[in-house]
Scaffold this active site. Structure first.
Site, PDB file in Angstrom:
ATOM      1  N   ASN A   1     -34.260  25.604 -12.107  1.00 53.61           N
ATOM      2  CA  ASN A   1     -33.784  24.412 -11.411  1.00 53.61           C
ATOM      3  C   ASN A   1     -32.646  23.822 -12.242  1.00 53.61           C
ATOM      4  O   ASN A   1     -32.875  23.220 -13.294  1.00 53.61           O
ATOM      5  CB  ASN A   1     -34.937  23.411 -11.270  1.00 53.61           C
ATOM      6  CG  ASN A   1     -34.494  22.095 -10.644  1.00 53.61           C
ATOM      7  OD1 ASN A   1     -33.391  21.994 -10.101  1.00 53.61           O
ATOM      8  ND2 ASN A   1     -35.349  21.087 -10.713  1.00 53.61           N
ATOM      9  N   TRP A   2     -31.428  24.015 -11.766  1.00 52.03           N
ATOM     10  CA  TRP A   2     -30.267  23.555 -12.529  1.00 52.03           C
ATOM     11  C   TRP A   2     -30.059  22.050 -12.435  1.00 52.03           C
ATOM     12  O   TRP A   2     -29.225  21.502 -13.158  1.00 52.03           O
ATOM     13  CB  TRP A   2     -29.008  24.295 -12.053  1.00 52.03           C
ATOM     14  CG  TRP A   2     -28.880  25.678 -12.603  1.00 52.03           C
ATOM     15  CD1 TRP A   2     -29.835  26.375 -13.296  1.00 52.03           C
ATOM     16  CD2 TRP A   2     -27.743  26.541 -12.518  1.00 52.03           C
ATOM     17  NE1 TRP A   2     -29.362  27.610 -13.644  1.00 52.03           N
ATOM     18  CE2 TRP A   2     -28.076  27.746 -13.186  1.00 52.03           C
ATOM     19  CE3 TRP A   2     -26.479  26.420 -11.949  1.00 52.03           C
ATOM     20  CZ2 TRP A   2     -27.181  28.809 -13.290  1.00 52.03           C
ATOM     21  CZ3 TRP A   2     -25.578  27.474 -12.049  1.00 52.03           C
ATOM     22  CH2 TRP A   2     -25.928  28.658 -12.711  1.00 52.03           C
ATOM     23  N   LYS A   3     -30.773  21.385 -11.533  1.00 54.18           N
ATOM     24  CA  LYS A   3     -30.660  19.935 -11.366  1.00 54.18           C
ATOM     25  C   LYS A   3     -29.179  19.556 -11.176  1.00 54.18           C
ATOM     26  O   LYS A   3     -28.447  20.286 -10.512  1.00 54.18           O
ATOM     27  CB  LYS A   3     -31.323  19.209 -12.530  1.00 54.18           C
ATOM     28  CG  LYS A   3     -32.787  19.635 -12.721  1.00 54.18           C
ATOM     29  CD  LYS A   3     -33.517  18.798 -13.717  1.00 54.18           C
ATOM     30  CE  LYS A   3     -34.965  19.285 -13.848  1.00 54.18           C
ATOM     31  NZ  LYS A   3     -35.758  18.423 -14.758  1.00 54.18           N
TER      32      LYS A   3
ATOM     33  N   HIS B   1     -40.044  17.300  -6.006  1.00 54.70           N
ATOM     34  CA  HIS B   1     -39.920  17.213  -7.458  1.00 54.70           C
ATOM     35  C   HIS B   1     -40.120  15.762  -7.895  1.00 54.70           C
ATOM     36  O   HIS B   1     -39.718  14.827  -7.196  1.00 54.70           O
ATOM     37  CB  HIS B   1     -38.550  17.721  -7.901  1.00 54.70           C
ATOM     38  CG  HIS B   1     -38.436  17.965  -9.365  1.00 54.70           C
ATOM     39  ND1 HIS B   1     -38.255  16.941 -10.275  1.00 54.70           N
ATOM     40  CD2 HIS B   1     -38.491  19.115 -10.092  1.00 54.70           C
ATOM     41  CE1 HIS B   1     -38.192  17.460 -11.494  1.00 54.70           C
ATOM     42  NE2 HIS B   1     -38.329  18.760 -11.420  1.00 54.70           N
TER      43      HIS B   1
ATOM     44  N   GLU C   1     -38.637  13.947  -9.925  1.00 54.38           N
ATOM     45  CA  GLU C   1     -37.410  13.161 -10.016  1.00 54.38           C
ATOM     46  C   GLU C   1     -36.964  12.673  -8.645  1.00 54.38           C
ATOM     47  O   GLU C   1     -36.386  11.584  -8.521  1.00 54.38           O
ATOM     48  CB  GLU C   1     -36.322  14.005 -10.686  1.00 54.38           C
ATOM     49  CG  GLU C   1     -36.614  14.250 -12.161  1.00 54.38           C
ATOM     50  CD  GLU C   1     -35.869  15.418 -12.763  1.00 54.38           C
ATOM     51  OE1 GLU C   1     -36.102  15.699 -13.951  1.00 54.38           O
ATOM     52  OE2 GLU C   1     -35.067  16.054 -12.043  1.00 54.38           O
TER      53      GLU C   1
ATOM     54  N   GLU D   1     -46.015  20.409 -12.339  1.00 52.39           N
ATOM     55  CA  GLU D   1     -45.206  19.901 -13.433  1.00 52.39           C
ATOM     56  C   GLU D   1     -45.760  18.563 -13.901  1.00 52.39           C
ATOM     57  O   GLU D   1     -45.570  17.547 -13.238  1.00 52.39           O
ATOM     58  CB  GLU D   1     -43.752  19.696 -12.993  1.00 52.39           C
ATOM     59  CG  GLU D   1     -43.011  20.962 -12.632  1.00 52.39           C
ATOM     60  CD  GLU D   1     -41.532  20.696 -12.442  1.00 52.39           C
ATOM     61  OE1 GLU D   1     -40.738  21.313 -13.154  1.00 52.39           O
ATOM     62  OE2 GLU D   1     -41.177  19.860 -11.600  1.00 52.39           O
TER      63      GLU D   1
ATOM     64  N   GLY E   1     -38.626  17.766 -19.466  1.00 53.16           N
ATOM     65  CA  GLY E   1     -37.459  17.415 -20.266  1.00 53.16           C
ATOM     66  C   GLY E   1     -37.774  16.678 -21.549  1.00 53.16           C
ATOM     67  O   GLY E   1     -36.871  16.157 -22.197  1.00 53.16           O
TER      68      GLY E   1
ATOM     69  N   SER F   1     -40.858  21.738 -19.750  1.00 52.74           N
ATOM     70  CA  SER F   1     -40.415  22.177 -21.083  1.00 52.74           C
ATOM     71  C   SER F   1     -40.839  23.607 -21.397  1.00 52.74           C
ATOM     72  O   SER F   1     -41.272  23.918 -22.518  1.00 52.74           O
ATOM     73  CB  SER F   1     -40.929  21.217 -22.169  1.00 52.74           C
ATOM     74  OG  SER F   1     -40.399  19.915 -21.984  1.00 52.74           O
TER      75      SER F   1
ATOM     76  N   GLY G   1     -36.384  24.088 -16.154  1.00 52.44           N
ATOM     77  CA  GLY G   1     -35.272  23.158 -16.075  1.00 52.44           C
ATOM     78  C   GLY G   1     -34.156  23.530 -17.019  1.00 52.44           C
ATOM     79  O   GLY G   1     -33.403  24.469 -16.804  1.00 52.44           O
ATOM     80  N   GLY G   2     -34.059  22.790 -18.123  1.00 54.80           N
ATOM     81  CA  GLY G   2     -32.941  22.961 -19.052  1.00 54.80           C
ATOM     82  C   GLY G   2     -32.763  24.367 -19.575  1.00 54.80           C
ATOM     83  O   GLY G   2     -31.625  24.817 -19.778  1.00 54.80           O
TER      84      GLY G   2
END
Length: 257
Positions: free
Chosen positions: A10-12, A93, A95, A168, A174, A214, A235-236
């Site tokens: 997920n590049w967000k 999600h 967010e 999640e 994150g 994470s 994610g990251g």
């Protein structure tokens, strides 16, 4: 027959055309790791360019609107993202739920729109640190899933291909923190039990349940080796081919073991 581990990036809100080189590198690496299903969800602006470049990886979107079209400035329908080349959509999600006040009912409506368009759905769920501290994590997550799953899912013969659950823990997204394997196993077992209750042992038993929060190459093996973990929502660590495919490699090694 067990499904391949599913590793989704997920590049967000990251990525311009300059990142197409990373997408190409991920795609080339994925061609060498066929025991793992690899996919990325770039921002809307990159769905079509990544789709054009990709030969092996799946390409999806990070959200969609529940309506087919209309006066919804700034929104993107399921049909639009499918037309751009998306094969799946991430919905619910944390967010989106927090920053855009998305309710379970709204997530459910989006899922129904996505399925009607032929898209696969990755449905996210998770609890805050306060909910976990209060001892209500399992109840919260299972209720969230129950209220967010699209109607009509039970009628899908290929349910395990069309629906994926991504757990999640919000407090781990994150932050660098991850749930313990015992916590992950407990939650994934509860989610599996709910899916079997809703869809029966045959269908509900095959739906993949991803873990997100994470996930990195150095902890992926332990997480992916946990009972009922069918992959990861990353994610990251999905923003570079080296780190993302390090997770995919760990998934492949776990599957072989």
């Amino acid at each position: 027959m067990p499904q391949r581990p599913y590793i989704v990036g997920n590049w967000k809100m990251h990525g311009t055309r300059a990142m197409l080189s990373e997408a190409r590198a991920i795609d080339r690496a994925a061609q060498r790791h066929m025991k793992v299903e690899v996919a990325i969800a770039p921002p809307y602006t990159l769905i079509h360019p990544v789709h054009r470049e990709a030969e092996q990886i799946g390409v999806g979107a990070q959200d969609c609107h529940y309506e087919e079209g209309g006066a919804h400035t700034g929104d993107i329908s399921a049909a639009m993202i499918a037309d751009a080349g998306a094969k799946f959509v991430i919905l619910g999600h944390s967010e989106r739920r927090e920053n855009h006040a998305e309710t379970d009912a709204l997530v459910k409506a989006k899922g129904e729109a996505a399925l009607a368009t032929g898209l696969r759905v990755i449905l996210c769920c998770g609890e805050s640190g306060d909910i976990r501290s209060a001892g209500d994590a399992v109840e919260h997550v299972t209720q969230q899933i129950r209220a967010s799953l699209p109607d009509g899912a039970a009628d899908l013969e290929d349910l395990h291909e069309r629906i994926t659950i991504a757990y999640e823990p919000i407090w781990a997204i994150g932050t660098g923190d991850t749930a313990t394997t015992a916590d992950i196993a407990e939650m994934h077992a509860a989610i599996r039990a709910l899916l079997v209750e809703l869809y029966g042992a045959e269908l509900g038993g095959e739906v993949r349940i991803l873990y997100g929060g994470s996930v990195k190459p150095d902890n992926a093996g332990e997480i992916l080796g946990t009972a009922e973990v069918g992959g990861a929502l990353v994610g990251g660590a999905s923003l570079t081919a080296d780190s993302f495919m390090g997770i995919a490699l760990a998934a492949g090694e776990t599957a072989e073991g």
